[in-house]
Structure formats: C-alpha cells, structure tokens
Design an enzyme around this catalytic site. Structure first.
Site, PDB file in Angstrom:
ATOM      1  N   GLU A 134       1.946  -0.435  -4.881  1.00 44.20           N
ATOM      2  CA  GLU A 134       0.994   0.588  -5.324  1.00 44.20           C
ATOM      3  C   GLU A 134       1.770   1.898  -5.423  1.00 44.20           C
ATOM      4  O   GLU A 134       2.055   2.542  -4.418  1.00 44.20           O
ATOM      5  CB  GLU A 134      -0.148   0.742  -4.314  1.00 44.20           C
ATOM      6  CG  GLU A 134      -1.194   1.736  -4.811  1.00 44.20           C
ATOM      7  CD  GLU A 134      -2.001   2.426  -3.713  1.00 44.20           C
ATOM      8  OE1 GLU A 134      -3.081   2.946  -4.009  1.00 44.20           O
ATOM      9  OE2 GLU A 134      -1.530   2.480  -2.557  1.00 44.20           O
ATOM     10  N   ASP A 142       0.832  -1.197   0.000  1.00 42.66           N
ATOM     11  CA  ASP A 142       0.000   0.000   0.000  1.00 42.66           C
ATOM     12  C   ASP A 142       0.874   1.258   0.000  1.00 42.66           C
ATOM     13  O   ASP A 142       1.855   1.338   0.754  1.00 42.66           O
ATOM     14  CB  ASP A 142      -0.864  -0.034   1.272  1.00 42.66           C
ATOM     15  CG  ASP A 142      -1.948   1.011   1.275  1.00 42.66           C
ATOM     16  OD1 ASP A 142      -2.803   0.976   0.387  1.00 42.66           O
ATOM     17  OD2 ASP A 142      -1.931   1.879   2.188  1.00 42.66           O
TER      18      ASP A 142
HETATM   19  C1  GLC Z   1      -4.126   3.038  -0.717  1.00 39.34           C
HETATM   20  C2  GLC Z   1      -5.348   2.165  -0.647  1.00 39.34           C
HETATM   21  C3  GLC Z   1      -6.499   3.024  -0.256  1.00 39.34           C
HETATM   22  C4  GLC Z   1      -6.224   3.600   1.109  1.00 39.34           C
HETATM   23  C5  GLC Z   1      -4.909   4.361   1.117  1.00 39.34           C
HETATM   24  C6  GLC Z   1      -4.447   4.639   2.511  1.00 39.34           C
HETATM   25  O1  GLC Z   1      -4.207   3.991  -1.704  1.00 39.34           O
HETATM   26  O2  GLC Z   1      -5.532   1.514  -1.871  1.00 39.34           O
HETATM   27  O3  GLC Z   1      -7.706   2.313  -0.247  1.00 39.34           O
HETATM   28  O4  GLC Z   1      -7.246   4.485   1.461  1.00 39.34           O
HETATM   29  O5  GLC Z   1      -3.893   3.607   0.527  1.00 39.34           O
HETATM   30  O6  GLC Z   1      -4.045   3.445   3.128  1.00 39.34           O
END
Ligand code: GLC
Length: 505
Positions: A244, A190
């Site tokens: 991500e 994440d």
């Molecule tokens: C990432 C996740 C999202 C979350 C954010 C904070 O972007 O995909 O859903 O709100 O991180 O953890």
C-alpha cells in the site's frame, strides 16, 4: 514464459469485520468468510485479501496489532484461519493476509515493555515532539508518564516502530515466515511507504504523501522489501507481496516494484482521478510506462465507494459510471483489486449517526471528517432485516445498514441479468477466457472527443465519458457492455468490450 498467477489476478478485498458473521455477535469473522468462499469462487475472483484479524484492541479496526501471530477471538481462532486457507485453496482461491509493519498496537507486549522503560528503542520516543500531525488528525505525538513522547502517524493506539532497530527487522521476517508456513499466498503491506522516517525527524510544512517528505518514503525502506522478497522467493508456490504505497509520483511508485522488491504496489491514481477521458488516459499511460506489473483499484476500505464518488461529482451517474469504470479497469493489463460490496453496486453510507461511528478519523478530527465507516457497512446477503443475512438470527450488525441495502442484497441480485452482481460475474468470466488470448499491452485507437478506445489484440474496450452517444468502433461481436448499447451506439457513462477477428494480436 511462465506468467505468475498474480500478474493478471483479480483480488477481492475482504474487510473481515463487515463481510459475514458466523458467530452471531454482529461482527464479521473468519468462519463467516469461510462459509462464503463458494460465493467468491462463483463471482470469479482469483484471490482474497483478508484485512487484519489479529488480536487487537480495535483502536483502528484491527490495524492496531497486539500480536502478529494470532487471531483475535472476535474473528475466530488460528484453526479457523487454517481451515479457511485449506478451503480457499480447494476452491482455487489464493489467500493474501495484511501485514502492518509501520506500527503496532499500544497493547503490544513490546510497547507495554517500552512504557515500563524497557526496549524503548523499538519505537520512536523523544524528549520533545516535532510538528508532525497524525494522519487521522491531531498531533502525531503522545506523552507518556515519565514525560517522553512517542510517535504515532495514525491513532495514539498505534505507536510507530523504529525500523532503524535491527530487532524490528528480524521480528517481521519471523512474522512473515509464521504466515507463509501456514500456507498464505502473499501479503498486503500496510502503509508500505512508512516504516523509516528521516534522520533527526525534521519539522515539516506539508505532510502529504510526497516524494520529498521526511515522514514517508525514505530510501531505507527499500532494503526491507529486498529482504522480504528474498524470503518470499525462498518459498515454493509464487508467494507475493503487494504494497500500500501512497505517493504523488508514478516513478516513485515504480521504485517499490523493482525486480528484487515487492511484486506489486497498489496504484491509487485511478481512484484519485475524476471522471475524465484525459485523466483516465494519463493514468493508464503513466502506469503502463512506469511499472512492469500494473494494478488497478477503484475502491477499498479507506475511501468513499466509487459509485458514490461519481454520483457526488455528477448526480444521477454513479452506478452507470461505476460499472463503466470497472469494465475499463478489467480490460487493462495487470491485476485488479476489488473491494467487497462493489460487485453489488453498494453506495457509501453517508448518513451514519455519530453514535454509530467507530472510525478514529471521525473522533480525532472531532467530527469534522466523517471517517471511513461509510464504506465498511456490513454486506447485505439477503433482503431480511435486521442484518440482511450478515449475522445469524436477529442480531444487529456492528454498523447499521440502510434500508436500501435490501434491494442491493446478493439474494435479490442473483439471477437478475440486469443486476450489478451478474454483470461482475459475466465480466470476470469473460476476462478469464480473454486473458488466454490477449497481449499485455494497450494500443490506443482514434476516438471521438470524450471517449477512449483501446485494444489488446482482438479485444477492444471503449468508454464514453462524454455527453453524447458515439458510434462503436469497428468490431465483429459485442462481448459485454456496462449499460444499454443499441444500434451500434455507445451512450454516455457506458463502456463496452468488443471483439474483432479471432487471431491473437
Ligand atoms: C492503512 C489502512 C488503514 C489504516 C492505516 C493505519 O492505510 O488501509 O485502514 O487505518 O493504514 O494502519
């Protein structure tokens, strides 16, 4: 050459709260996922990615983790998780779990200790805030009782860790080991470009995900992934990690997947591209020329579902374009990440009442932004209300499903050859077979305006983003089309897979 399983994998994202509820409380859970594993095997995916199921006060749907080594009772138990992994492996499905290293929950014992003045250096506390804003809206700083402020790039319930403290580093290596020892095949990381912030926390003018930002993508973060890579490589069975990473530059994205770092990073360029042959071609060329192993994403739990994105841009086209984009994406070299429900052609639910909404984005923007609940509405398995088979009995799901979900339910689509579900199943089955015969390269063919034709050995993929039907390129057989292809013509908003010859290219 040994091709690692993840290079061409189709990974299915399960937003656990919204996939299937076995316990009957209206919220999806791990036993619910476990019951539905045969559905995923039959769909033809290679792996599942489970969004966070760890103990959490749910300030951000579980992306606020209070204990990185457990399962929230809402989602089941550690034994349920272990049973899920065992069953998935028996069915030939790999399992990825979500790791949230940028921030914890404010309920995490370390943050609770920090509030008492112990170990504050594990988080980012300052006497005075800078001008950074939370990604969800409002200031990125919240004041605590003794007057100091802590940094949270997301909700106030998600304090950012201080990755300059070696204790944080050691803790996460241990968390990874905990799940690797339980048989997970990899991790989705994440906010992978977060973690480190520029020294001195300078004020910013623009806080978007740019390469020059002091908020995101600091060079030190790569050291973390080198350490994680060494750990993953030390385990048997091709364990992997996908980051991500939101960034404005394909070159920056590529830095996260250097040979000694992450195996993959999400490529959001297509998801951000309009319906345009020039935009699609640029995304494909940029991606394939910068990263060794590409990934492709059309939707996930943070963005408006792609059917609705296309529909909003050009009413009447949403589903046709969604299917065409999917077929094109699946023809490209690399791995594809699908988001639950896209195989049913689910639209974004745009008319959720304010009182039903749960996403902190809605609240922190004071209702100016709808937030992400609309793509998180529970999956319709059957036509029957109240939950369309999501929960047992007469239980209402945690977010209301629109009446239109009945027609889109799995039961309704199964066996109907025109349905989006059967289209996905065929596409994934053909792709699995094709992968044995096609190279990891793309060659462009000349094509009429508004249209893209590319080949991978014997496979030809054509997508028509224009306004008129065009003749199909030369071929021997039609493998699959996203819409009606007749008399050798490819209509607008349609893609097709064709095959020529039989020898590998
Ligand atoms: C990432 C996740 C999202 C979350 C954010 C904070 O972007 O995909 O859903 O709100 O991180 O953890």
């Amino acid at each position: 050459m040994n091709i690692p399983w993840w290079r061409d994998a189709v990974v299915y994202e399960i937003y656990v709260r919204s996939f299937a509820d076995a316990s009957g409380d209206g919220v999806g859970d791990l036993p619910g996922v476990r019951e539905r594993l045969p559905y995923l095997r039959d769909l033809g995916v290679d792996a599942i990615w489970l969004t966070p199921f760890y103990p959490s006060p749910m300030a951000d749907g579980g992306y606020d983790v209070a204990d990185y080594r457990g399962v929230d009772p809402l989602f089941g138990t550690l034994a349920d998780f272990e049973a899920l992994v065992t069953d998935a492996h028996e069915l030939g499905l790999r399992v990825l779990v979500d790791i949230v290293p940028n921030h914890s929950s404010s309920e995490h014992p370390w943050f609770q200790a920090a509030l008492r003045g112990e170990g504050r250096d594990r988080y980012v506390f300052r006497d005075r805030p800078n001008n950074w804003q939370s990604t969800f809206g409002g200031p990125a700083w919240t004041q605590v009782e003794d007057g100091q402020y802590y940094l949270h790039l997301f909700a106030p319930g998600q304090p950012d860790f201080n990755w300059r403290n070696p204790e944080v580093h050691a803790e996460f290596l241990d968390v990874l080991r905990f799940w690797l020892d339980r048989g997970v095949d990899g991790f989705r990381i994440d906010v992978a470009m977060g973690l480190y912030k520029a020294e001195g926390l300078p004020d910013v003018g623009d806080q978007s995900f740019t390469t020059s930002s002091p908020v995101w993508g600091q060079p030190e973060v790569h050291g973390v992934y080198r350490d994680w890579r060494r750990l993953l490589d030390a385990y048997p069975g091709e364990r992997m990690a996908v980051g991500e990473v939101w960034t404005d530059s394909p070159e920056d994205l590529a830095r996260y997947v250097r040979p000694d770092e992450l195996h993959q990073s999400f490529n959001f360029a297509w998801l951000e591209a309009p319906w345009s042959p020039t935009a699609f071609r640029k995304v494909i060329d940029d991606t394939l020329s910068t990263v060794p192993f590409a990934t492709w994403v059309l939707s996930n739990h943070d963005v408006v579902r792609h059917r609705t994105r296309y529909e909003t841009a050009d009413p009447g086209t949403g589903l046709a374009r969604a299917r065409a984009a999917l077929l094109t994406m699946l023809a490209l070299p690399g791995s594809a990440y699908l988001y639950q429900g896209e195989e049913l052609g689910l639209p974004e639910v745009t008319d959720l009442p304010a009182e039903a909404r749960q996403d902190p984005v809605f609240f922190q923007s004071e209702g100016k932004l709808p937030g992400r609940d609309g793509c998180r509405v529970p999956i319709p398995w059957t036509v029957d209300p109240p939950s369309h088979g999501f929960s047992p009995g007469g239980v209402e799901p945690w977010l209301p499903q629109p009446a239109t979900f009945a027609e889109l339910s799995v039961d309704k689509q199964e066996g109907d050859s025109d349905s989006t579900l059967e289209f996905y199943r065929r596409a994934l089955a053909i792709r699995r077979d094709l992968l044995r015969r096609i190279p990891y390269t793309v060659e462009w063919l000349d094509s009429p305006e508004g249209v893209l034709f590319f080949t991978r050995g014997p496979l030809i993929c054509a997508i028509n983003c224009g306004t008129h039907a065009v003749p199909l390129p030369g071929h021997d057989s039609v493998l699959l089309a996203s819409g009606p292809v007749r008399r050798g013509m490819l209509p607008p908003d349609t893609a097709v897979w064709l095959e020529r010859g039989s020898q590998p290219g």
